[in-house]
Scaffold this active site. Structure first.
Site, PDB file in Angstrom:
ATOM      1  N   ASP A 139      34.402  95.519 -34.961  1.00  0.00           N
ATOM      2  CA  ASP A 139      35.361  95.078 -33.948  1.00  0.00           C
ATOM      3  C   ASP A 139      34.837  95.426 -32.553  1.00  0.00           C
ATOM      4  OD1 ASP A 139      38.071  94.590 -32.636  1.00  0.00           O
ATOM      5  OD2 ASP A 139      38.619  94.357 -34.736  1.00  0.00           O
ATOM      6  N   HIS A 212      41.489  96.240 -29.063  1.00  0.00           N
ATOM      7  CA  HIS A 212      41.607  95.561 -30.356  1.00  0.00           C
ATOM      8  C   HIS A 212      40.999  96.396 -31.484  1.00  0.00           C
ATOM      9  CE1 HIS A 212      40.902  92.379 -33.414  1.00  0.00           C
ATOM     10  NE2 HIS A 212      41.905  91.758 -32.826  1.00  0.00           N
ATOM     11  N   SER A 540      44.789  89.501 -37.158  1.00  0.00           N
ATOM     12  CA  SER A 540      43.907  90.630 -36.849  1.00  0.00           C
ATOM     13  C   SER A 540      44.559  91.944 -37.237  1.00  0.00           C
ATOM     14  CB  SER A 540      43.595  90.662 -35.347  1.00  0.00           C
ATOM     15  OG  SER A 540      42.654  89.693 -34.995  1.00  0.00           O
TER      16      SER A 540
END
Length: 763
Positions: A139, A212, A540
């Site tokens: 990520d 994220h 996600s």
């Protein structure tokens, strides 16, 4: 030669270079991933790296190999012109030369909602804090200061771990601990395209500047943190699905995206380092077959090494055929809602009240009415920054239409123009979808289309329109739940229609988890706020839920393969509520289908003891590729040259031992050309016993007119664990209307065990 002639010559050279070199795509360097067949390496080379370099030098003066790979593929990535790439593809031992693809990125309530807090079986004994299962997350990196990465009580790092922590901008080796045991970053392909990373804007290290990566990682394995919240909203104890598991992060995603070569290098290292579970919340947005999908063939190699791989299904729902990451060796995860909501209430001056959603934890508006305007009347219906007229917005609530720019940015635009609140209303393209709550900087409420139209009509008809916005805080016990998220990507499977995807759904709407301190909760540079936890939505987020749950199953059953773990989660998932009604789709308000939720919503407590599993090995997946008529060259990309399709053997996609059934009847032989004879399709499967002995009886719940479904044999008796039994499902279609879809469910039952498989029929 005089000065004038020298200058003239330089101009000619510059024009020539621009016209015939820069402007000519044949001279543009691009990044390519080169697959090599190590089995045919000439004996004159002492090692494969020497061979790779020689092969590249035969077509290019470049000596720049970005990465070499041994696990995910045999080969390397490099920068070449289009012409050089074509020449390289013709060299001995080169399987393929593929242009790099850029991928894009697609909790306090989740554990309780999933039943983890109620089950002592889902947690390790207190005497063994800090398990040996390692989750790798590819990520945007990680924020090492997160409380969710606390290693208090963790034992020594597993001896199987071969990875390391890498230092870089804002991140040094000491930031790792017994929880965060590995942190690497991969930027060579990214920098080859965009140039050196601007370290004043982005950290060239495992540091997460986006948020994220920290959110996905802590959703999967975050340690327990009491009193977590987002400005007092969603308050509770935050923890990942497997808080005792170890974490290794692989930063391959940057401000400009996630480059295929960097992703390959990440998974290459993750395999070598010794991770047990891989979590990837990303996709390309473009459909490829499995040979051109970096995540697909890298995941194949990971699964071949016994690593469970979970990927996000995509956020382009509710459109059909919108799925990503559909390879059958990947666990493809869609998103559902929790039984928690963050309501916001709008009251108009005429007394009408509307309920919306919002995340705003700042100073509320006063309890009195405030002047209300429509953005289209004061400069911009979409509330684009810089377009709203300050003199007509100051001190007012602005109604903005959804679309084009981020919703939080609309609120920033209203605030910058002097507005005190925002009502965000949906238009035709969004309908009544207001499930996602955004982290607004001013009091706000997101409203569906019908009520938004009523608000806009009120503004037009009333001489002095006013409104109030009030936050409803955190509301629990929302029913029905879960709902399939409107944004969650849907089937049918656009690459292989015979494989039903997504596999299941998991919590993916308004999930609280750890966040980076280097960025704002909205991701906007203009937002000065910093938070320890943020609320995020998307597949996600649902993906790392499943990655964490896979840890729990692997701990309980270390002998299970990745396919067995996925099967347990699929066959125990639920597709109805406790009252017997079918799961609902948030986008339509109608019952969901297997194309939306796959097998259903995961139920990890039941998955611990599923009774039977549909198992599959790497050879089974290679046979699947043979059934797709992949060339021997393509097969080598996956098998590394150790597998060939047997000449004369009939391989069938329908025979891959998958825990669900997707049956495209028009693709079968029979009445495709209008013949009156029925279409007959057979699917063969096998079940392995992982429970107690007993006899399972089959049933098929089907109300499909024009299609008969039979199972042979109709019962299976298992005497011992590990025993495997096969069966055949026959679909006989006589009058199913062309262009329709229908759904059924096949169930094997034995006492406490209920093994469910969804069936999707496409005519």
């Amino acid at each position: 030669m005089n000065r004038r002639n020298v200058l003239l010559m330089l101009v000619v050279i510059v024009v020539f270079f621009h016209r015939y070199v820069v402007a000519d795509p044949k001279h543009h360097l691009k990044t390519y991933i080169v697959h090599m067949d190590k089995l045919v390496m000439p004996s004159s080379f002492s090692d494969h790296l020497q061979w790779y370099a020689t092969s590249m030098r035969s077509v290019s003066d470049s000596m720049d190999m970005l990465y070499t790979y041994d696990y995910v593929i045999n080969g390397f990535s490099t920068r070449l012109t289009i012409q050089e790439a074509k020449l390289l593809e013709q060299q001995h031992g080169v399987i393929s030369v593929q242009e790099e693809v850029i991928y894009k990125l697609h909790t306090t309530r989740s554990p309780e909602f999933l039943g983890l807090e109620k089950s002592t079986h889902m947690m390790p004994p207190e005497s063994k804090p800090g398990g040996d299962v390692i989750v790798g997350v590819v990520d945007t990196g990680v924020w090492p200061g997160s409380k969710s990465l606390d290693d208090a009580g963790f034992g020594p790092i597993p001896v199987s771990w071969k990875g390391e922590c890498e230092s870089g901008t804002g991140f040094n080796v000491s930031r790792c601990n017994k929880k965060l045991i590995g942190a690497r970053y991969f930027s060579k392909a990214y920098e080859a395209t965009y140039g050196p990373i601007d370290e004043t804007l982005e950290s060239k290290s495992p540091m997460d500047d986006d948020g994220h990566g920290t959110h996905t990682a802590t959703t999967a394995v975050g340690s327990k943190v009491t009193g977590a919240s987002f400005f007092g909203i969603a308050k509770g104890t935050a923890r990942g699905m497997a808080p005792h598991a170890r974490l290794a992060v692989y930063k391959a995603c940057w401000a400009g995206g996630c480059f295929g070569s960097d992703i390959l290098a990440s998974i290459e290292k993750a395999i070598a380092d010794g991770v047990h579970v891989l979590s990837l919340s990303m996709g390309t947005g473009t459909l490829f077959d499995y040979t051109h999908d970096v995540v697909a063939y890298a995941a194949f190699k990971a699964v071949s090494h016994g690593i469970f791989v979970a990927c996000s299904a995509g956020n382009t729902g509710p459109d059909p055929l919108s799925l990503w990451n559909v390879a059958p060796w990947i666990a493809t995860v869609g998103a559902g809602t929790l039984d928690r909501d963050f309501p916001a209430y709008v009251t108009l001056g005429n007394g009408k009240k509307f309920r919306g959603v919002s995340l705003y934890g700042g100073k509320p508006l006063s309890g009195s009415f405030v002047p209300l305007v429509f953005g289209g009347d004061v400069g911009s219906n979409l509330c684009v920054p810089g377009l709203l007229l300050e003199g007509r917005v100051t001190g007012k609530i602005v109604t903005c239409e959804r679309g084009q720019n981020p919703t939080a940015e609309k609120g920033m635009a209203v605030k910058a123009a002097g507005g005190v609140g925002m009502i965000l209303v949906n238009t035709d393209g969004y309908g009544e979808d207001v499930e996602v709550a955004d982290a607004h900087v001013i009091p706000s409420a997101a409203i569906g289309q019908r009520e938004g139209d009523a608000i806009k009509k009120y503004i037009v008809l009333d001489d002095n329109p006013t409104a109030m916005i009030a936050s409803g805080g955190t509301q629990l016990g929302i029913h029905p739940s879960p709902l399939v998220a409107a944004f969650s990507s849907r089937g049918p499977n656009p690459v292989t229609p015979e494989i039903l995807k997504p596999d299941f759904i998991a919590p993916g709407v308004n999930i609280l988890a750890g966040w980076t301190n280097t960025g704002s909760p909205t991701g906007l540079n203009e937002d000065p706020r910093r938070v320890e936890f943020n609320v995020v939505s998307g597949t996600s987020v649902s993906c790392p839920h499943v990655s964490g749950l896979a840890v729990l199953l692997k701990e309980a059953h270390p002998e299970w393969s990745p396919a067995a773990i996925r099967s347990a989660l699929m066959t125990t998932a639920y597709s109805t509520y406790k009252n017997g009604e079918e799961l609902q789709d948030h986008a339509t308000g109608s019952p969901s289908t297997a194309f939306y939720h796959g097998s259903g919503h995961v139920d990890p407590v039941r998955a611990l003891d599923p009774g039977l599993v549909y198992d599959a090995s790497a050879d089974d997946y290679l046979s699947f590729l043979c059934a797709l008529n992949y060339s021997s060259t393509s097969i080598k990309m996956f098998a590394g040259g150790n597998f060939t399709c047997i000449l004369g053997k009939k391989y069938r996609v329908e025979d891959l031992n998958y825990p669900s059934f997707a049956v495209p009847l028009l693709m079968a032989s029979g009445n495709r050309n209008g013949s009156s004879s029925p279409t007959i399709v057979k699917y063969r499967r096998s079940l392995s016993n992982v429970g107690t002995s007993g006899t399972y009886k089959v049933s098929v719940s089907s109300k499909i007119r024009g299609v008969k479904i039979t199972v042979e044999p109709d019962q299976l008796t298992f005497v011992k664990q590990g025993e495997k039994k096969g069966f055949t499902v026959t679909f006989i279609a006589t009058s199913m209307l062309s262009g329709t879809t229908s759904f059924a469910r096949l169930t094997w039952s034995c006492g406490k065990y209920v093994v469910n498989s969804p069936i999707a029929l496409l005519a």
